[in-house]
Design an enzyme around this catalytic site. Structure first.
Site, PDB file in Angstrom:
ATOM      1  N   GLU A  14       0.810  -1.213   0.000  1.00 38.13           N
ATOM      2  CA  GLU A  14       0.000   0.000   0.000  1.00 38.13           C
ATOM      3  C   GLU A  14       0.849   1.271   0.000  1.00 38.13           C
ATOM      4  OE1 GLU A  14      -4.119  -1.479   2.132  1.00 38.13           O
ATOM      5  OE2 GLU A  14      -2.499  -0.770   3.422  1.00 38.13           O
ATOM      6  N   GLY A  80     -13.088  -3.055   2.344  1.00 33.82           N
ATOM      7  CA  GLY A  80     -14.231  -3.859   1.940  1.00 33.82           C
ATOM      8  C   GLY A  80     -15.414  -2.969   1.597  1.00 33.82           C
ATOM      9  N   MET A 170      -9.636  -1.429   8.779  1.00 34.25           N
ATOM     10  CA  MET A 170      -9.126  -1.692  10.122  1.00 34.25           C
ATOM     11  C   MET A 170      -8.255  -0.587  10.707  1.00 34.25           C
ATOM     12  SD  MET A 170      -8.226  -5.753   9.620  1.00 34.25           S
ATOM     13  CE  MET A 170      -7.527  -5.913  11.276  1.00 34.25           C
ATOM     14  N   ASP A 194     -12.898  -6.016  -2.123  1.00 32.64           N
ATOM     15  CA  ASP A 194     -13.868  -7.098  -1.919  1.00 32.64           C
ATOM     16  C   ASP A 194     -15.186  -6.486  -1.465  1.00 32.64           C
ATOM     17  OD1 ASP A 194     -14.111  -7.659   1.325  1.00 32.64           O
ATOM     18  OD2 ASP A 194     -12.219  -6.737   0.742  1.00 32.64           O
TER      19      ASP A 194
END
Length: 229
Positions: A14, A80, A170, A194
């Site tokens: 990332e 997500g 997170m 996702d």
């Protein structure tokens, strides 16, 4: 406006692209985190891979501010999807960030006395312009943070009913929280990897999944933000 911009990610992929653009030389190793510093489009930029989860993100964010003088923080990475308005590969830009697994009434008793955190309007506007320039489909929305990977429909629906976010991840709320405590502007940039369901859990957790394409999208947006601010 922003003398030193701190760029954060949770995983090496990332932040690797932006670290390389700074020359790839490690400036300092602190609290288990490597920090890379250099010039990009006339700005002083410090990049770090904080690690996954809220504590790792909060610790690295505070170091960026206290030790490197960052007066703007951008967290760039994957998340997500929780929205029907976008899909995998598209991007969420945070307008607000919130914990989905915390007792907010107790946390908000301490400065900055907030139950959710508002992204910097100038960074958000610039990020939208960057997405348009790059041809990236994006959504401005709420980012929800917790210390558990969301990979089942029951948890996904519970979080949706609780705070109706555009995406889940997170680290964002911990970064936003620390930034707010330091009166530091922030923005969370997330590419959707996702759909926060069983298929996503199998893909990201159960297999050796290559996230680099999604990271390229988030990194390109972050670089374009730096060029424009």
């Amino acid at each position: 406006m922003y003398n030193t911009i701190g760029i954060m990610g949770a995983m090496p992929d990332e932040v690797a692209i932006l670290a390389e653009k700074l020359g790839g030389e490690k400036l300092k190793h602190m609290a288990g985190v490597d920090f890379y510093q250099g010039q990009l489009y006339g700005h002083q930029v410090v990049v770090c891979c904080a690690g996954m989860g809220k504590v790792n993100a909060a610790a690295a964010c505070q170091l960026l501010i206290s030790s490197f003088g960052a007066n703007a923080i951008i967290f760039s990475g994957i998340a997500g999807n929780m929205s029907s308005k976008i899909g995998i590969g598209d991007v969420v830009l945070s307008d607000h960030v919130v914990y989905h697994d915390a007792e907010l009434s107790m946390i908000s008793q301490c400065y900055p006395n907030l139950t959710e955190y508002t992204a910097d309007s100038h960074l958000l506007k610039t990020a939208g312009e960057a997405c348009q320039q790059l041809g990236v489909r994006y959504l401005v929305g709420k980012v929800a943070t917790g210390d558990r990977f969301v990979g089942d429909s029951v948890t996904k629906n519970r979080i949706k009913q609780q705070c109706d976010p555009a995406c889940v991840e997170m680290e964002g709320a911990a970064v936003a929280h620390v930034a707010a405590k330091n009166d530091c502007p922030f923005l969370i940039v997330r590419a959707m990897s996702d759909n926060s369901d069983e298929a996503g859990a199998e893909l990201l957790v159960g297999k050796a999944f290559d996230i680099r394409e999604y990271c390229k999208t988030a990194s390109a947006i972050t670089e374009e933000i730096i060029r424009r601010v």
